[in-house]
Design a protein around this motif. Structure first.
Motif, PDB file in Angstrom:
ATOM      1  N   GLY A   1       0.845  -1.361   0.023  1.00  0.00           N
ATOM      2  CA  GLY A   1       0.048  -0.110  -0.120  1.00  0.00           C
ATOM      3  C   GLY A   1       0.908   1.268  -0.095  1.00  0.00           C
ATOM      4  N   LYS A   2       1.982   1.133   0.745  1.00  0.00           N
ATOM      5  CA  LYS A   2       2.764   2.418   0.698  1.00  0.00           C
ATOM      6  C   LYS A   2       3.484   2.555  -0.712  1.00  0.00           C
ATOM      7  CE  LYS A   2       3.525   4.814   3.632  1.00  0.00           C
ATOM      8  NZ  LYS A   2       2.945   6.262   3.825  1.00  0.00           N
ATOM      9  N   VAL A   3       3.963   1.562  -1.206  1.00  0.00           N
ATOM     10  CA  VAL A   3       4.478   1.749  -2.477  1.00  0.00           C
ATOM     11  C   VAL A   3       3.684   2.363  -3.602  1.00  0.00           C
ATOM     12  CG1 VAL A   3       6.718   0.338  -1.973  1.00  0.00           C
ATOM     13  CG2 VAL A   3       4.675  -0.450  -3.067  1.00  0.00           C
ATOM     14  N   ILE A   4       2.404   1.918  -3.370  1.00  0.00           N
ATOM     15  CA  ILE A   4       1.380   2.294  -4.231  1.00  0.00           C
ATOM     16  C   ILE A   4       1.014   3.790  -4.412  1.00  0.00           C
ATOM     17  CG2 ILE A   4      -1.122   2.189  -4.752  1.00  0.00           C
ATOM     18  CD1 ILE A   4       0.129   0.080  -6.436  1.00  0.00           C
ATOM     19  N   GLU A   5       1.227   4.272  -2.968  1.00  0.00           N
ATOM     20  CA  GLU A   5       1.128   5.583  -2.602  1.00  0.00           C
ATOM     21  C   GLU A   5       2.141   6.466  -2.996  1.00  0.00           C
ATOM     22  OE1 GLU A   5       1.197   8.416   1.417  1.00  0.00           O
ATOM     23  OE2 GLU A   5       0.401   6.333   1.708  1.00  0.00           O
ATOM     24  N   LEU A   6       3.523   6.117  -2.695  1.00  0.00           N
ATOM     25  CA  LEU A   6       4.743   6.559  -3.156  1.00  0.00           C
ATOM     26  C   LEU A   6       4.848   6.986  -4.636  1.00  0.00           C
ATOM     27  CD1 LEU A   6       7.219   5.158  -0.407  1.00  0.00           C
ATOM     28  CD2 LEU A   6       6.136   7.134  -0.433  1.00  0.00           C
ATOM     29  N   SER A   7       4.383   5.841  -5.346  1.00  0.00           N
ATOM     30  CA  SER A   7       4.746   5.994  -6.774  1.00  0.00           C
ATOM     31  C   SER A   7       3.445   6.893  -7.562  1.00  0.00           C
ATOM     32  CB  SER A   7       4.365   4.430  -7.264  1.00  0.00           C
ATOM     33  OG  SER A   7       3.020   4.059  -7.178  1.00  0.00           O
ATOM     34  N   GLY A   8       2.631   7.248  -6.682  1.00  0.00           N
ATOM     35  CA  GLY A   8       1.551   8.032  -7.258  1.00  0.00           C
ATOM     36  C   GLY A   8       0.294   7.407  -7.909  1.00  0.00           C
ATOM     37  N   PHE A   9       0.587   5.919  -7.989  1.00  0.00           N
ATOM     38  CA  PHE A   9      -0.374   4.996  -8.785  1.00  0.00           C
ATOM     39  C   PHE A   9      -1.938   5.115  -8.172  1.00  0.00           C
ATOM     40  CE2 PHE A   9       2.923   1.638 -10.465  1.00  0.00           C
ATOM     41  CZ  PHE A   9       3.266   2.804 -11.245  1.00  0.00           C
ATOM     42  N   SER A  10      -1.869   5.261  -6.800  1.00  0.00           N
ATOM     43  CA  SER A  10      -3.194   5.660  -6.185  1.00  0.00           C
ATOM     44  C   SER A  10      -3.806   6.757  -6.847  1.00  0.00           C
ATOM     45  CB  SER A  10      -3.189   5.593  -4.440  1.00  0.00           C
ATOM     46  OG  SER A  10      -2.362   6.762  -4.479  1.00  0.00           O
ATOM     47  N   LYS A  11      -3.118   7.728  -6.850  1.00  0.00           N
ATOM     48  CA  LYS A  11      -3.790   8.991  -7.132  1.00  0.00           C
ATOM     49  C   LYS A  11      -4.338   8.637  -8.720  1.00  0.00           C
ATOM     50  CE  LYS A  11      -1.576  12.905  -4.555  1.00  0.00           C
ATOM     51  NZ  LYS A  11      -0.617  13.990  -4.770  1.00  0.00           N
TER      52      LYS A  11
ATOM     53  N   VAL B   1       5.715  -2.599  -8.760  1.00  0.00           N
ATOM     54  CA  VAL B   1       5.501  -1.081  -8.401  1.00  0.00           C
ATOM     55  C   VAL B   1       6.994  -0.433  -8.550  1.00  0.00           C
ATOM     56  CG1 VAL B   1       4.955   0.963  -6.725  1.00  0.00           C
ATOM     57  CG2 VAL B   1       3.525  -1.197  -7.056  1.00  0.00           C
ATOM     58  N   ILE B   2       8.009  -1.067  -7.958  1.00  0.00           N
ATOM     59  CA  ILE B   2       9.317  -0.638  -7.880  1.00  0.00           C
ATOM     60  C   ILE B   2       9.874  -0.549  -9.207  1.00  0.00           C
ATOM     61  CG2 ILE B   2      11.746  -1.063  -7.179  1.00  0.00           C
ATOM     62  CD1 ILE B   2      10.513  -2.195  -4.400  1.00  0.00           C
ATOM     63  N   VAL B   3       9.644  -1.612 -10.041  1.00  0.00           N
ATOM     64  CA  VAL B   3      10.060  -1.761 -11.396  1.00  0.00           C
ATOM     65  C   VAL B   3       9.529  -0.306 -12.277  1.00  0.00           C
ATOM     66  CG1 VAL B   3      10.218  -2.734 -13.345  1.00  0.00           C
ATOM     67  CG2 VAL B   3      10.844  -3.966 -11.307  1.00  0.00           C
ATOM     68  N   PHE B   4       8.090  -0.260 -12.134  1.00  0.00           N
ATOM     69  CA  PHE B   4       7.343   0.419 -12.993  1.00  0.00           C
ATOM     70  C   PHE B   4       7.606   2.121 -12.483  1.00  0.00           C
ATOM     71  CE2 PHE B   4       4.167  -2.900 -13.636  1.00  0.00           C
ATOM     72  CZ  PHE B   4       4.913  -3.355 -14.642  1.00  0.00           C
ATOM     73  N   ALA B   5       8.021   2.228 -11.197  1.00  0.00           N
ATOM     74  CA  ALA B   5       8.022   3.692 -10.726  1.00  0.00           C
ATOM     75  C   ALA B   5       9.441   3.782  -9.789  1.00  0.00           C
ATOM     76  CB  ALA B   5       6.900   4.124 -10.198  1.00  0.00           C
TER      77      ALA B   5
END
Length: 466
Positions: free
Chosen positions: A73-83, A298-302
């Motif tokens: 959940g945190k990496v989804i947030e940090l990547s901006g993917f949730s937005k 997520v780390i790979v994509f962002a």
């Protein structure tokens, strides 16, 4: 008298949780207080031999899921993917469907493996913006988020990786796709009934001339529409990967490892072989592997956006995972002690007198979830104490264990959202609202969710669908 002691312990724990005290501290106090009043000489033995044993056992089994879910959940947030996901859903449905948009976004995130606590923080700013633009009362935001995040994607839909759908696998040796037809029917009932209720509340407010309102606390900053967001298809891909690899690992792990695995630790001297029963942990391994795939994707994509904030961001995620898992584990240990006291026999015998095993299980699980204010904690207490009875009754009645799994999972998410529930308190705190203002709608969703369990039981008996 023995029953009154058990009841007093449960009421005390519910009271201190409602007042905001730590369950980690007061669960053992409540449990050992009950032991002290029942058999003073057994306080120390039951604390070490039962409370701590069950508490540590819960952490051993489920902490990795809490941890990986929080980090994902945190990496989804940090990547901006949730937005990006939220913004895309809003664009597709239009600002006129604010409630539907928020429910679907919450459902997408929770079914994709994001912790419901993380979803509250991620979605609230967008919910406030949409409700403000549509002039919908802010007091309806908590009920809307609760429908999307705390209900059908938490424990009804087959395959959801939330902890409430995982716990029954260890008792019934099922997987998280148990009873797919019943789970899907229950999810649709909750979704449509919940949306009908929320829309009725919105129309009633509109007719009364009530809008978003002013003077609210914890108001987020207006959404910056000029901010460049990630491609929505890339943003949603990690969620899809979690679901797909979860299904893959669920099928693959039993084939690779068989029913059990035995190994000898590489230590000096004679070592005793360690045997792992794979049937009890295959579903947990599958979810852990799927969440790992999600985090890595997520780390790979962002990479740049995540790595720059990964160290600090994951500290808060890990702290949250520790707190959530220890809260639940304390309630689990509390339940183990309560179930071992003579007073619990009165409760158990009363519940066992309900002739239908599915109704018996549903009432038992949802009652204990309501008392403890925790879906996972209440279900853990119920299944630890009575799963053997449920299994025997189901086998006698010819009911598949998959149905037991789905009923237990859905029942746990029914009355758990009483005022002292941790997720409810967090939701109201984040939105800057009080129980007096906004809890009514959360409770309405709770009643709908509870009734869905009995709808599913009726569908099973009428159609035989699993």
């Amino acid at each position: 008298m023995a029953f009154l002691i058990v009841l007093a312990a449960l009421c005390f724990l519910m009271f201190v949780a409602y007042r905001g005290y730590s369950v980690i501290l007061f669960a053992p106090v409540a449990a050992l207080g009950a032991v002290l009043l029942t058999d003073p000489g057994m306080v120390a033995p039951m604390f070490t031999g039962l409370f701590m044993d069950k508490m540590v056992g819960f952490v051993k089994s489920y902490f990795p899921v809490f941890l990986l879910g929080a980090v994902f959940g945190k990496v989804i947030e940090l990547s901006g993917f949730s937005k990006a996901i939220v913004s895309s859903v809003i664009q597709m449905l239009g600002s006129g469907r604010a409630m539907l948009s928020i429910v679907l976004v919450c459902a997408l995130l929770t079914y994709g493996g994001v912790s419901l606590f993380v979803v509250v923080f991620a979605v609230y700013p967008f919910a406030a913006e949409m409700f403000r633009q549509s002039d919908i009362p802010k007091r309806l935001i908590p009920g809307t988020i609760a429908l999307g995040a705390f209900s059908f994607t938490m424990d009804s839909l087959p395959g959801t990786p939330q902890i409430q759908n995982l716990i029954p696998t260890t008792f019934f040796k099922t997987n998280i796709y148990a009873a797919p037809w019943l789970g899907s029917i229950g999810a649709l009932f909750i979704f449509f009934a919940g949306m009908a209720y929320l829309e009725w509340r919105r129309r009633s407010a509109l007719a009364a001339g009530e809008g978003y309102g002013t003077g609210h606390s914890n108001e987020p900053e207006p959404f910056d529409h000029s901010e460049k967001l990630a491609n929505p298809w890339v943003a949603i891909l990690p969620l899809v990967l979690v679901g797909a690899t979860n299904r893959l690992f669920t099928d693959l792990i039993p084939k690779v490892y068989g029913k059990s695995v035995e190994f000898i630790p590489a230590v000096i001297g004679k070592a005793t072989p360690v045997t792992q029963d794979v049937t009890k942990v295959a579903a947990i391994w599958a979810v852990e592997g799927a969440l790992l795939v999600g985090i890595l994707s997520v780390i790979v994509f962002a990479y740049k956006g995540v790595i720059a904030k990964f160290a600090e961001g994951t500290k808060s995620a890990i702290a949250g995972a520790l707190l959530a898992s220890m809260n639940t584990a304390s309630e689990y240990g509390f339940g183990a002690i309560i179930a071992a006291l003579p007073g619990f026999l009165v409760v158990a015998n009363a519940l066992q007198s309900i002739p239908n095993p599915l109704i018996n299980e549903a009432i038992t699980v949802t009652s204990l979830a309501g008392i403890t204010g925790s879906a996972s904690g209440g279900m853990g207490i119920a299944l630890a104490a009575m799963s053997d009875f449920f299994i025997q009754a189901a086998n006698t009645a010819g009911i598949p264990l998959e149905v037991l799994h789905r009923v237990a999972s859905m029942a746990s998410g029914g009355m758990d959202t009483l005022p002292h529930n941790g997720a409810v308190i967090t939701l109201l705190a984040v939105t800057g609202l009080t129980h007096r203002v906004a809890y009514r709608d959360i409770f309405a969703i709770t009643l709908l969710k509870t009734s869905a369990v009995f709808v599913v039981i009726a569908v099973y008996y009428l159609t035989g669908l699993v």
